[in-house]
Design a protein around this motif. Structure first.
Motif, mmCIF file in Angstrom:
data_model
loop_
_atom_site.group_PDB
_atom_site.id
_atom_site.type_symbol
_atom_site.label_atom_id
_atom_site.label_comp_id
_atom_site.label_asym_id
_atom_site.label_seq_id
_atom_site.Cartn_x
_atom_site.Cartn_y
_atom_site.Cartn_z
ATOM 1 N N ARG A 284 0.834 -1.214 0.000
ATOM 2 C CA ARG A 284 0.000 0.000 0.000
ATOM 3 C C ARG A 284 0.866 1.260 0.000
ATOM 4 N N ASP A 285 1.948 1.253 0.775
ATOM 5 C CA ASP A 285 2.852 2.406 0.778
ATOM 6 C C ASP A 285 3.478 2.612 -0.594
ATOM 7 N N THR A 286 3.869 1.507 -1.227
ATOM 8 C CA THR A 286 4.500 1.583 -2.552
ATOM 9 C C THR A 286 3.513 2.111 -3.582
ATOM 10 N N LEU A 287 2.281 1.612 -3.562
ATOM 11 C CA LEU A 287 1.271 2.082 -4.509
ATOM 12 C C LEU A 287 0.956 3.559 -4.296
ATOM 13 N N SER A 288 0.986 3.990 -3.043
ATOM 14 C CA SER A 288 0.752 5.405 -2.758
ATOM 15 C C SER A 288 1.864 6.266 -3.356
ATOM 16 N N ASP A 289 3.110 5.821 -3.204
ATOM 17 C CA ASP A 289 4.242 6.573 -3.755
ATOM 18 C C ASP A 289 4.204 6.604 -5.292
ATOM 19 N N LEU B 127 2.234 7.689 -11.455
ATOM 20 C CA LEU B 127 2.650 6.813 -12.557
ATOM 21 C C LEU B 127 1.581 5.768 -12.853
ATOM 22 N N ILE B 128 0.971 5.234 -11.808
ATOM 23 C CA ILE B 128 -0.068 4.217 -11.995
ATOM 24 C C ILE B 128 -1.274 4.821 -12.708
ATOM 25 N N GLN B 129 -1.669 6.021 -12.336
ATOM 26 C CA GLN B 129 -2.797 6.673 -12.996
ATOM 27 C C GLN B 129 -2.474 6.989 -14.452
ATOM 28 N N ASP B 130 -1.265 7.491 -14.714
ATOM 29 C CA ASP B 130 -0.893 7.850 -16.084
ATOM 30 C C ASP B 130 -0.817 6.630 -16.984
ATOM 31 N N SER B 131 -0.368 5.507 -16.440
ATOM 32 C CA SER B 131 -0.213 4.288 -17.252
ATOM 33 C C SER B 131 -1.519 3.517 -17.395
ATOM 34 N N LEU C 20 9.206 -4.367 -4.227
ATOM 35 C CA LEU C 20 7.892 -4.287 -4.864
ATOM 36 C C LEU C 20 7.859 -3.183 -5.918
ATOM 37 N N GLN C 21 8.509 -2.074 -5.620
ATOM 38 C CA GLN C 21 8.545 -0.972 -6.581
ATOM 39 C C GLN C 21 9.284 -1.376 -7.853
ATOM 40 N N CYS C 22 10.411 -2.084 -7.702
ATOM 41 C CA CYS C 22 11.169 -2.537 -8.875
ATOM 42 C C CYS C 22 10.303 -3.401 -9.779
ATOM 43 N N LEU C 23 9.570 -4.343 -9.179
ATOM 44 C CA LEU C 23 8.765 -5.268 -9.979
ATOM 45 C C LEU C 23 7.548 -4.563 -10.590
#
Length: 383
Positions: A240-245, A249-253, A276-279
């Motif tokens: 959850r912390d990673t997705l927040s950071d 990028l997630i929204q744009d992609s 998790l961020q790398c993957l």
């Protein structure tokens, strides 16, 4: 050697004394470990073939001689104290539980041994039975391991020095190069000919790429030494912390990230977030035109948890599977996908630092599933 006092069930106790002693001697002499029987005065009363070969004596040659014959002179006084201490105890001493010992051969050479001791009560009085193991090969392996450890420590020290140099002596002049090439591009765009604009663009791009590469190398170099202790960490919290950071990028992609129940593992929480961020970055970078999606799941694997990150991206050719976790391995032209080939090598180092493994299965054109294992927070609950 007189009959020993023994207890137990079965036919062993009913065997005639003479046959019992003959059989006992035969078994002891055939034992693959070195055996030595010593009386209260330190006189050797029995040796087997393995011990005689280990020390370099003829069969029966040691019987009736002092145990001191097998001990280096500088250790004899100390050894006598150890023997007295053992005589006062009732419990045996197993192999691996003794102090480091050295033994003496008749030619004066010494070699390391491990000794297990047991009290033996016979009709002739108390004895001590010693099981002697030659530790020469093991000691050689230990020395080789110690040498490798020292070499690794020197390599880590060199790496630390590199990190220091890269942090200060390289990054500052590179920052200046980036700043001035960007300034040239801004001020003189269109004032020079087309080739000059292109050359300035190349310089800016190369300097920025070098800056990103140094940053990634610093991350890789610091993983081992800057890591924090492993603590019970909920993978869902780190995710959850990673997705927040990464939310911009997630929204744009347009990628959809789905996950269910995830376990608690023993890990450095900061490095788990990096992993998790790398993957996730890898999945987003190599997405297809279809609505991109990533699914994260976990399953128990003994004392470890196996966590998978599955995407529906472009996939990986089989011939490249072995290369993708190596440093600087790019499978595509530089202009097509950004990055410098460090992300998955960073992920691999994080996983291996925590005693896990990492791998991937993939179908070209359909997607990839990256998986890694990390220690469970409660290994005793292994299925």
């Amino acid at each position: 050697m007189s009959n020993t006092q023994s207890s137990g069930d079965g036919n062993a106790g009913s065997m005639p004394g003479e046959v019992s002693e003959v059989l006992a001697r035969a078994m002891l002499r055939a034992c693959p470990a070195g055996l030595l029987l010593v009386d209260e005065r330190g006189t050797i009363r029995f040796t087997n073939s393995e011990l005689e070969a280990m020390f370099g004596y003829l069969p029966g040659e040691l019987v009736g001689l002092s145990l001191d014959l097998l001990i280096p002179s500088e250790l004899r006084v100390r050894h006598s104290a150890w023997v007295r201490d053992f005589a006062r105890r009732s419990e045996p001493r197993p192999l691996g539980g003794s102090r480091p010992l050295r033994a003496l051969r008749p030619d004066g050479t010494e070699f390391p041994v491990d000794v297990a001791l047991s009290h033996v009560l016979t009709a002739d009085g108390p004895f001590v039975l010693a099981v002697v193991a030659d530790m020469t090969d093991r000691r050689a392996r230990e020395q080789e391991s110690e040498l490798r450890q020292r070499t690794l420590e020197r390599a880590n020290a060199d790496l630390e020095q590199f990190v220091s140099i890269a942090s200060h002596d390289l990054r500052e002049p590179l920052r200046m190069v980036v700043s001035y090439t960007q300034l040239l591009a801004e001020r003189y765009q269109g004032q020079l000919d087309e080739k000059a604009d292109k050359f300035i663009g190349y310089a800016v791009e190369g300097a920025l790429r070098m800056q990103r590469l140094i940053d990634d190398l610093l991350v890789y170099a610091r993983l081992e030494n800057a890591g924090r202790p492993s603590l019970p960490t909920a993978v869902s919290d780190a995710l959850r912390d990673t997705l927040s950071d990464m939310r911009v990028l997630i929204q744009d992609s347009g990628v959809q990230v789905r996950y269910g129940a995830l376990p608690t593992v023993m890990v450095d929480s900061v490095q788990l977030a990096q992993l998790l961020q790398c993957l996730l970055l890898n999945a987003i970078k190599f997405r297809r035109g279809d609505p991109p999606s990533v699914e994260i799941a976990a399953e128990r694997a003994g004392s470890m948890w196996r966590i998978s990150v599955q995407d529906n991206g472009i996939g990986i050719e089989k011939r490249f599977i072995e290369r993708i976790f190596q440093m600087f391995q790019r499978l595509h032209e530089r202009g097509k996908y950004d990055g410098n080939g460090m992300g998955l090598s960073i992920a691999k180092k994080i996983v291996e630092r925590h005693g896990g493994t990492i791998g991937v299965s993939s179908v070209l054109g359909e997607g990839s599933t990256f998986w890694f294992t990390l220690p469970a927070a409660n290994p005793e609950d292994a299925e």
